[in-house]
Design an enzyme around this catalytic site. Structure first.
Site, PDB file in Angstrom:
ATOM      1  N   ASP A 124      16.648  -7.263 -18.644  1.00 53.90           N
ATOM      2  CA  ASP A 124      15.670  -7.837 -17.711  1.00 53.90           C
ATOM      3  C   ASP A 124      14.586  -6.825 -17.345  1.00 53.90           C
ATOM      4  OD1 ASP A 124      14.628  -9.955 -16.232  1.00 53.90           O
ATOM      5  OD2 ASP A 124      15.728  -9.421 -14.420  1.00 53.90           O
ATOM      6  N   ASP A 163      17.986 -13.751 -22.073  1.00 52.12           N
ATOM      7  CA  ASP A 163      16.636 -13.229 -21.795  1.00 52.12           C
ATOM      8  C   ASP A 163      16.170 -12.187 -22.801  1.00 52.12           C
ATOM      9  OD1 ASP A 163      16.718 -14.804 -19.522  1.00 52.12           O
ATOM     10  OD2 ASP A 163      17.143 -13.149 -18.158  1.00 52.12           O
ATOM     11  N   ASP A 309      19.779 -15.854  -8.191  1.00 50.95           N
ATOM     12  CA  ASP A 309      18.944 -15.287  -9.250  1.00 50.95           C
ATOM     13  C   ASP A 309      18.376 -13.932  -8.849  1.00 50.95           C
ATOM     14  OD1 ASP A 309      19.161 -17.577 -10.933  1.00 50.95           O
ATOM     15  OD2 ASP A 309      17.652 -18.594  -9.714  1.00 50.95           O
TER      16      ASP A 309
END
Length: 335
Positions: A124, A163, A309
């Site tokens: 991320d 991701d 999140d």
């Protein structure tokens, strides 16, 4: 000695699958005894009797610890009782022991576990809310090899690094190449050490990256060796939107590289669709429960409803992965 019911059920499914595979073998000119034995492809769904429901998921643990809370029954019945993925990362401790214990519990119940590996270096990197990961590529290779080896020959579904193929915007080409190398190596490890596991690379969601570009990213990360790809992890887009996106990715894969792949959709929080926000938006709702079909190879709960999140939206003040009972409760009813 009598076999357990679980063992008997699995044995019968294996025998039926083997017999069916034999019926499909082509007839050769030589004597049957000289024919090379066929290796049946992995079929973790056929080896099990449904998806595994984790009794130690964060909503299950919270509901058990708070029986007097007015939200507990709804969370227990509508979220904790559902089949969901278990995420593994640095917080899991000894990864071999953690994965082995989880897959072992599912195997004992004759159920199919869904696992998510989330520990790639620079995780991320562009989003920032779930940063971290293994310290070096070498450390990651050791970690993911232990992950695969702990599954062994038992059936499983594994999503490799959500991701990681959408999170390119802040990376240099050298770092992209390094990441792709780690993903290809991870696929190699599962092929070598977990023969009854279906592996998936993550292809983001319909609003993130164009289908043709995502197809290019998948090819660069070794998608030919993966069983398939995943869509909508930790996001909110409707199943129809994701199916259209998945089909468009496959169209690009076919046109540019000559193959297609099955895909699965995360429906855990897409019951009301997306409002354009990805980080703890309000007014979302749980979606279709884990199942085969439904507009994709499978619909799966890959994100746990109620898990944050990050420090944003209706989860302000929380950290990514923290279970928020009020968010979970409202997600059951869509408000």
């Amino acid at each position: 000695m009598l076999r357990s019911t679980t063992s008997t059920g699995r044995l019968m499914r294996t025998l039926v699958a083997s017999a069916f595979a034999c019926l499909l073998l082509p007839l050769g000119a030589g004597h049957p005894a000289t024919a090379a034995p066929a290796t049946a492809p992995a079929d973790p769904i056929g080896m099990t009797s449904g998806f595994y429901t984790d009794p130690n998921s964060t909503p299950a643990v919270w509901a058990a610890a708070n029986p007097g809370d007015g939200r507990a029954a709804a969370i227990r019945d509508n979220i904790a009782s559902r089949s969901m993925a278990r995420w593994f990362g640095a917080w899991s401790g000894d990864i071999g022991a953690a994965v082995g214990s989880y897959v072992g519990a599912a195997d004992a119940a004759d159920k199919l576990p869904v696992l998510i590996a989330y520990n790639i270096p620079g995780r991320d990197a562009c989003g920032g809310h779930s940063g971290g990961g293994a310290g070096t590529p070498s450390a990651y290779r050791t970690w993911i090899s232990a992950f695969a080896s702990a599954i062994g020959s038992r059936p499983a579904l594994v999503v490799i690094e959500p991701d990681s193929l959408g999170d390119f915007s802040c990376l240099s080409q050298a770092r992209i190449d390094e990441r792709n190398g780690m993903l290809r190596d991870a696929l190699d490890r599962f092929s070598a050490h977990a023969p009854n596991t279906w592996t998936y690379l993550d292809a983001g969601n319909p609003a993130w990256i164009g289908a043709a570009t995502m197809a290019q990213h998948l090819e660069g990360a070794g998608a030919r060796q993966a069983h398939g790809f995943t869509l909508n992890i930790s996001n909110y887009y409707g199943t129809g939107e994701n199916s259209a996106y998945g089909n468009a990715i496959n169209g690009s894969l076919s046109a540019s590289y000559g193959y297609t792949k099955p895909y699965v959709i995360d429906t855990s929080r897409n019951g009301n669709g997306s409002n354009g926000e990805w980080c703890n938006p309000g007014g979302r709702r749980t979606g279709a429960v884990s199942q085969t079909g439904g507009g994709a190879e499978m619909l799966l709960w890959l994100k746990t409803p109620g898990e944050s999140d990050g420090d944003c939206g209706v989860g302000a003040g929380s950290v990514a992965g923290q279970f928020l009972p009020e968010v979970a409760y409202k997600m059951i009813y869509g408000y």
